[in-house]
Motif scaffolding. Structure first.
Motif, mmCIF file in Angstrom:
data_model
loop_
_atom_site.group_PDB
_atom_site.id
_atom_site.type_symbol
_atom_site.label_atom_id
_atom_site.label_comp_id
_atom_site.label_asym_id
_atom_site.label_seq_id
_atom_site.Cartn_x
_atom_site.Cartn_y
_atom_site.Cartn_z
ATOM 1 N N ASP A 90 0.686 -0.981 0.028
ATOM 2 C CA ASP A 90 0.027 0.084 -0.166
ATOM 3 C C ASP A 90 0.978 0.897 -0.218
ATOM 4 O O ASP A 90 0.732 2.458 -0.678
ATOM 5 N N ARG A 91 1.375 1.295 0.494
ATOM 6 C CA ARG A 91 2.556 2.443 0.556
ATOM 7 C C ARG A 91 3.829 2.260 -0.104
ATOM 8 O O ARG A 91 4.418 3.644 -0.778
ATOM 9 N N LEU A 92 4.216 1.567 -0.682
ATOM 10 C CA LEU A 92 4.657 1.621 -2.229
ATOM 11 C C LEU A 92 3.830 0.953 -3.393
ATOM 12 O O LEU A 92 4.590 -0.114 -4.095
ATOM 13 N N PRO A 93 3.479 1.239 -3.733
ATOM 14 C CA PRO A 93 1.749 1.111 -5.236
ATOM 15 C C PRO A 93 2.957 1.210 -6.207
ATOM 16 O O PRO A 93 3.205 1.846 -6.793
ATOM 17 N N GLY A 94 3.425 0.190 -6.647
ATOM 18 C CA GLY A 94 3.823 -0.463 -8.158
ATOM 19 C C GLY A 94 5.282 -0.516 -7.982
ATOM 20 O O GLY A 94 6.091 -0.647 -9.362
ATOM 21 N N ARG A 95 6.069 -0.610 -6.762
ATOM 22 C CA ARG A 95 7.534 0.025 -6.772
ATOM 23 C C ARG A 95 8.046 -1.443 -5.515
ATOM 24 O O ARG A 95 8.926 -1.240 -5.879
ATOM 25 N N LEU A 96 6.788 -2.305 -5.378
ATOM 26 C CA LEU A 96 7.144 -3.190 -4.275
ATOM 27 C C LEU A 96 7.389 -4.714 -5.947
ATOM 28 O O LEU A 96 6.394 -4.962 -6.241
ATOM 29 N N THR A 97 8.165 -4.938 -5.086
ATOM 30 C CA THR A 97 8.668 -6.783 -5.788
ATOM 31 C C THR A 97 8.960 -7.186 -4.338
ATOM 32 O O THR A 97 9.881 -7.082 -3.909
ATOM 33 N N VAL A 98 8.492 -8.623 -4.034
ATOM 34 C CA VAL A 98 8.295 -9.618 -3.131
ATOM 35 C C VAL A 98 8.623 -10.791 -3.745
ATOM 36 O O VAL A 98 7.902 -11.727 -5.016
ATOM 37 N N LEU A 99 9.922 -11.855 -3.637
ATOM 38 C CA LEU A 99 10.975 -13.124 -3.722
ATOM 39 C C LEU A 99 9.591 -14.098 -2.838
ATOM 40 O O LEU A 99 10.649 -13.717 -1.178
ATOM 41 N N PRO A 100 9.085 -14.503 -2.552
ATOM 42 C CA PRO A 100 8.594 -15.538 -1.515
ATOM 43 C C PRO A 100 9.266 -17.132 -0.918
ATOM 44 O O PRO A 100 10.109 -17.297 -2.474
ATOM 45 N N SER A 108 -4.173 -16.840 2.053
ATOM 46 C CA SER A 108 -5.309 -15.772 2.520
ATOM 47 C C SER A 108 -5.801 -15.816 1.686
ATOM 48 O O SER A 108 -6.228 -14.158 2.007
ATOM 49 N N GLY A 109 -5.570 -16.329 0.756
ATOM 50 C CA GLY A 109 -6.025 -15.141 -0.901
ATOM 51 C C GLY A 109 -5.487 -14.205 -2.041
ATOM 52 O O GLY A 109 -5.385 -13.021 -2.673
ATOM 53 N N LEU A 110 -3.848 -14.205 -1.251
ATOM 54 C CA LEU A 110 -3.103 -13.166 -1.820
ATOM 55 C C LEU A 110 -1.935 -13.272 -2.762
ATOM 56 O O LEU A 110 -1.002 -13.038 -3.259
ATOM 57 N N ALA A 111 -1.514 -14.784 -3.260
ATOM 58 C CA ALA A 111 -1.162 -15.065 -3.620
ATOM 59 C C ALA A 111 -0.921 -14.253 -5.768
ATOM 60 O O ALA A 111 0.076 -15.076 -6.290
ATOM 61 N N GLU A 112 -1.795 -14.437 -6.462
ATOM 62 C CA GLU A 112 -1.813 -13.009 -7.583
ATOM 63 C C GLU A 112 -1.494 -11.464 -7.133
ATOM 64 O O GLU A 112 -2.378 -11.142 -8.542
ATOM 65 N N GLN A 113 -1.068 -11.116 -6.264
ATOM 66 C CA GLN A 113 -1.149 -9.975 -6.476
ATOM 67 C C GLN A 113 0.164 -9.793 -6.968
ATOM 68 O O GLN A 113 1.360 -10.217 -7.049
ATOM 69 N N GLY A 114 0.476 -9.117 -7.793
ATOM 70 C CA GLY A 114 1.382 -8.181 -8.363
ATOM 71 C C GLY A 114 2.617 -8.209 -8.200
ATOM 72 O O GLY A 114 3.407 -8.484 -9.267
ATOM 73 N N TRP A 115 2.615 -7.950 -6.864
ATOM 74 C CA TRP A 115 3.700 -7.774 -5.992
ATOM 75 C C TRP A 115 4.465 -8.621 -6.103
ATOM 76 O O TRP A 115 5.731 -8.951 -5.382
ATOM 77 N N LEU A 116 3.872 -9.681 -5.901
ATOM 78 C CA LEU A 116 4.988 -11.626 -5.292
ATOM 79 C C LEU A 116 4.775 -11.879 -6.828
ATOM 80 O O LEU A 116 4.584 -11.957 -7.945
#
Length: 82
Positions: free
Chosen positions: A50-60, A71-79
């Motif tokens: 939310d604080r870094l919209p379009g600027r965050l990349t998460v490598l899980p 949790s239903g968040l696996a399709e987020q653009g930052w993942l």
């Protein structure tokens, strides 16, 4: 930022604050070394997104992917899965 080990109620806010403290156009949160990821960790990552919209990349890690799937968040653009 590279995070390893457990991200839980005791460490999630530190991860959030440390990541936000590093000014950058793009932020990569490398969670590939994370072995435990709870709801506090989910909340911290969502706040980062939310604080870094379009600027965050998460490598899980595999564990992080599983928790985000549940949790239903696996399709987020930052993942970004390897």
């Amino acid at each position: 930022m590279v995070v390893t080990g457990e991200v839980d109620m005791a460490t999630a806010d530190t991860m959030l604050q440390t990541t936000l403290r590093e000014p950058a156009e793009r932020v990569t949160l490398d969670l590939r070394g994370v072995t435990f990821f709870d709801s506090a960790a989910i909340h911290a990552v969502v706040r980062l997104a939310d604080r870094l919209p379009g600027r965050l990349t998460v490598l899980p890690s595999r564990q992080v992917v599983r928790v985000l799937e549940i949790s239903g968040l696996a399709e987020q653009g930052w993942l970004h899965r390897d």
